[in-house]
Design an enzyme around this catalytic site. Structure first.
Site, PDB file in Angstrom:
ATOM      1  N   TRP A  21      19.608   6.999   2.820  1.00 52.58           N
ATOM      2  CA  TRP A  21      19.652   6.969   4.199  1.00 52.58           C
ATOM      3  C   TRP A  21      19.057   8.480   4.463  1.00 52.58           C
ATOM      4  O   TRP A  21      18.099   8.451   5.364  1.00 52.58           O
ATOM      5  CB  TRP A  21      21.193   6.836   4.732  1.00 52.58           C
ATOM      6  CG  TRP A  21      21.555   7.315   6.059  1.00 52.58           C
ATOM      7  CD1 TRP A  21      20.590   7.619   7.043  1.00 52.58           C
ATOM      8  CD2 TRP A  21      23.047   7.614   6.785  1.00 52.58           C
ATOM      9  NE1 TRP A  21      21.046   7.835   8.313  1.00 52.58           N
ATOM     10  CE2 TRP A  21      22.627   7.898   7.961  1.00 52.58           C
ATOM     11  CE3 TRP A  21      24.159   7.698   6.286  1.00 52.58           C
ATOM     12  CZ2 TRP A  21      23.499   7.960   9.008  1.00 52.58           C
ATOM     13  CZ3 TRP A  21      25.168   7.938   7.147  1.00 52.58           C
ATOM     14  CH2 TRP A  21      24.897   8.036   8.450  1.00 52.58           C
ATOM     15  N   TYR A  57      17.049   3.263   8.566  1.00 52.11           N
ATOM     16  CA  TYR A  57      16.901   4.922   8.063  1.00 52.11           C
ATOM     17  C   TYR A  57      15.597   5.351   8.434  1.00 52.11           C
ATOM     18  O   TYR A  57      14.776   5.104   7.790  1.00 52.11           O
ATOM     19  CB  TYR A  57      17.199   4.829   6.614  1.00 52.11           C
ATOM     20  CG  TYR A  57      18.671   4.170   6.397  1.00 52.11           C
ATOM     21  CD1 TYR A  57      19.992   4.084   7.190  1.00 52.11           C
ATOM     22  CD2 TYR A  57      18.812   3.892   4.792  1.00 52.11           C
ATOM     23  CE1 TYR A  57      21.193   3.757   6.862  1.00 52.11           C
ATOM     24  CE2 TYR A  57      20.064   3.258   4.406  1.00 52.11           C
ATOM     25  CZ  TYR A  57      21.200   3.238   5.586  1.00 52.11           C
ATOM     26  OH  TYR A  57      22.549   2.863   4.998  1.00 52.11           O
ATOM     27  N   GLN A 190      29.548  -3.489   0.761  1.00 51.47           N
ATOM     28  CA  GLN A 190      29.115  -2.066   0.761  1.00 51.47           C
ATOM     29  C   GLN A 190      29.939  -1.564   1.876  1.00 51.47           C
ATOM     30  O   GLN A 190      29.809  -2.009   3.348  1.00 51.47           O
ATOM     31  CB  GLN A 190      27.772  -1.813   1.070  1.00 51.47           C
ATOM     32  CG  GLN A 190      27.368  -0.386   0.993  1.00 51.47           C
ATOM     33  CD  GLN A 190      25.812  -0.072   1.173  1.00 51.47           C
ATOM     34  OE1 GLN A 190      25.541   0.926   1.743  1.00 51.47           O
ATOM     35  NE2 GLN A 190      24.962  -1.002   0.723  1.00 51.47           N
ATOM     36  N   TYR A 218      30.088   3.505  -0.132  1.00 47.77           N
ATOM     37  CA  TYR A 218      29.324   4.390   0.503  1.00 47.77           C
ATOM     38  C   TYR A 218      30.036   5.721   1.001  1.00 47.77           C
ATOM     39  O   TYR A 218      30.856   5.618   1.196  1.00 47.77           O
ATOM     40  CB  TYR A 218      28.215   4.135   1.444  1.00 47.77           C
ATOM     41  CG  TYR A 218      28.754   3.472   2.886  1.00 47.77           C
ATOM     42  CD1 TYR A 218      29.025   4.344   3.759  1.00 47.77           C
ATOM     43  CD2 TYR A 218      29.127   2.146   2.987  1.00 47.77           C
ATOM     44  CE1 TYR A 218      29.429   3.994   5.096  1.00 47.77           C
ATOM     45  CE2 TYR A 218      29.404   1.658   4.520  1.00 47.77           C
ATOM     46  CZ  TYR A 218      29.579   2.807   5.238  1.00 47.77           C
ATOM     47  OH  TYR A 218      30.118   2.330   6.398  1.00 47.77           O
ATOM     48  N   ARG A 223      29.642  12.752   2.787  1.00 49.55           N
ATOM     49  CA  ARG A 223      28.516  13.359   3.613  1.00 49.55           C
ATOM     50  C   ARG A 223      28.312  14.716   3.194  1.00 49.55           C
ATOM     51  O   ARG A 223      28.070  15.588   3.985  1.00 49.55           O
ATOM     52  CB  ARG A 223      28.565  13.047   4.986  1.00 49.55           C
ATOM     53  CG  ARG A 223      28.448  11.554   5.580  1.00 49.55           C
ATOM     54  CD  ARG A 223      28.704  11.432   6.952  1.00 49.55           C
ATOM     55  NE  ARG A 223      28.379   9.996   7.483  1.00 49.55           N
ATOM     56  CZ  ARG A 223      29.280   9.137   7.677  1.00 49.55           C
ATOM     57  NH1 ARG A 223      30.588   9.145   6.903  1.00 49.55           N
ATOM     58  NH2 ARG A 223      29.207   7.862   7.931  1.00 49.55           N
ATOM     59  N   LYS A 229      31.029  22.825  -0.704  1.00 51.74           N
ATOM     60  CA  LYS A 229      30.030  23.897  -0.360  1.00 51.74           C
ATOM     61  C   LYS A 229      30.001  24.145   1.073  1.00 51.74           C
ATOM     62  O   LYS A 229      29.279  24.975   1.572  1.00 51.74           O
ATOM     63  CB  LYS A 229      28.663  23.278  -0.792  1.00 51.74           C
ATOM     64  CG  LYS A 229      28.381  23.390  -2.134  1.00 51.74           C
ATOM     65  CD  LYS A 229      27.102  22.547  -2.528  1.00 51.74           C
ATOM     66  CE  LYS A 229      26.840  22.412  -4.056  1.00 51.74           C
ATOM     67  NZ  LYS A 229      25.505  21.699  -4.382  1.00 51.74           N
ATOM     68  N   GLN A 300      19.376  17.766  -6.713  1.00 56.09           N
ATOM     69  CA  GLN A 300      20.820  17.010  -6.149  1.00 56.09           C
ATOM     70  C   GLN A 300      20.773  15.639  -6.987  1.00 56.09           C
ATOM     71  O   GLN A 300      21.805  15.321  -7.278  1.00 56.09           O
ATOM     72  CB  GLN A 300      20.637  16.771  -4.532  1.00 56.09           C
ATOM     73  CG  GLN A 300      21.066  18.029  -4.070  1.00 56.09           C
ATOM     74  CD  GLN A 300      20.781  17.883  -2.392  1.00 56.09           C
ATOM     75  OE1 GLN A 300      20.636  16.642  -1.879  1.00 56.09           O
ATOM     76  NE2 GLN A 300      20.965  18.916  -1.600  1.00 56.09           N
TER      77      GLN A 300
END
Length: 331
Positions: A21, A57, A190, A218, A223, A229, A300
């Site tokens: 995404w 996306y 999903q 998902y 997010r 962090k 990442q």
């Protein structure tokens, strides 16, 4: 890397599947295609063999990035998962939202899955992905204006024509899955699932376990919130959808971080980041086949994949879940 069989298919997906995404930039404040390509390549080098994307996306951009990234990879060693049913170029179906594309232009997005649209979207996705077949083709969101029968008879024909290998759904209820199953054998659903969003445990998980359907979770790190962090007062780029979500209220960020500090000693003991520990917990939950993890750069992507080098005992999973039960977020 750990691998999981998806439902009753022969798709043997990496337990961490690359979620593309953010690679499309849309709703994430933009993204550099070179960074996304390097992230996908780095993930593949770490054993990630599946990539999940969608036309919406970036209005085709994410699929184009994925297509470019996998050009040099053996096609039979990478699984391409994409979706259909969200149109920004056709005002038909259920109105979903107003948005802006990556160039700042206003767009209206509709959830539409009429037969002719399913076929058109498949052809467009094949072109953008630079392939002649899609491994898992998923309806992105339910469309109340089109009978499920019409949608999945069209998908079934795509399967018979060799353009799609398996059919899946996203964000479908149990009753919607059962209806779709009359016209095509579904591989999976999903759905959103994380430590903070466990609604699927009530109905979807039991149904999928009983009927041998895979679950692709998902937003398992919600997010980025579950990485630890983020801090209260978090600044988001223009166009980043997270600034308006309830999870990112300052009080919820604080409470989530307090919970994460309680499980941090276990992460430290195993040499894991908090995000990696969260991914491990996610794939150990009943019914969850794989966790979709996005990455905006190679670092990442590698970190997400390397979470699978560790494992959690039943007792450790239960300990984390026990701490989680005390977390109360505000809506």
């Amino acid at each position: 890397m750990k691998y999981r069989k998806l439902g009753q298919t022969d798709l043997n997906l990496s337990a961490i599947t690359f979620g593309a995404w953010a690679a499309g930039g849309w709703m994430w404040g933009g993204n550099e295609s070179n960074d996304a390509i390097k992230a996908i390549e780095a993930a593949f080098d770490e054993g990630v063999n599946a990539i999940d994307t969608a036309p919406i996306y970036g209005q085709g951009f994410s699929e184009e990035v994925v297509g470019e990234a996998v050009m040099g990879l053996p096609r039979d060693q990478v699984y391409l998962l994409t979706k259909f049913g969200m149109r920004w170029d056709l005002a038909k179906g259920d109105f979903a939202m107003k948005s802006k594309n990556n160039f700042g232009k206003d767009i209206d997005i509709y959830k539409y899955a009429g037969a002719e649209s399913v076929v058109k979207e498949c052809e467009d996705s094949l072109r953008r992905l630079r392939t002649d077949y899609i491994d898992l083709y998923q309806i992105h969101w339910p469309d109340s204006t089109t009978p499920i029968e019409e949608t999945f008879k069209a998908v079934d024909k795509l399967i018979k024509d060799g353009k799609v290998r398996y059919a899946g759904v996203c964000n479908y209820s149990v009753s919607q899955m059962a209806e779709a199953e009359k016209y095509v054998r579904l591989a999976s659903n999903q759905v959103p699932f994380s430590m903070l969003r466990r609604e699927i445990e009530k109905e979807t998980v039991p149904y999928c376990l009983e009927n041998e359907k895979g679950i692709l979770a998902y937003s398992p790190m919600d997010r980025g919130l579950l990485t630890g962090k983020m801090k209260p007062g978090q600044e988001f780029n223009e166009g980043d959808h997270r600034k308006n979500l309830w999870q990112f209220k300052d009080e919820n960020i604080k409470r989530t971080n307090d919970f994460l500090q309680k499980i941090k000693p276990l992460a430290d003991e195993k040499g894991l980041t908090l995000g990696q520990l969260v991914l491990l917990w996610t794939i150990e939950q009943p019914g969850i086949t794989i966790a979709l993890a996005g990455a905006r750069n190679a670092e990442q992507a590698v970190q997400n994949a390397r979470a699978m080098r560790a494992s959690l005992s039943t007792e450790e999973v239960e300990k984390i879940t026990g701490e989680l039960e005390t977390l109360q977020l505000v809506r």
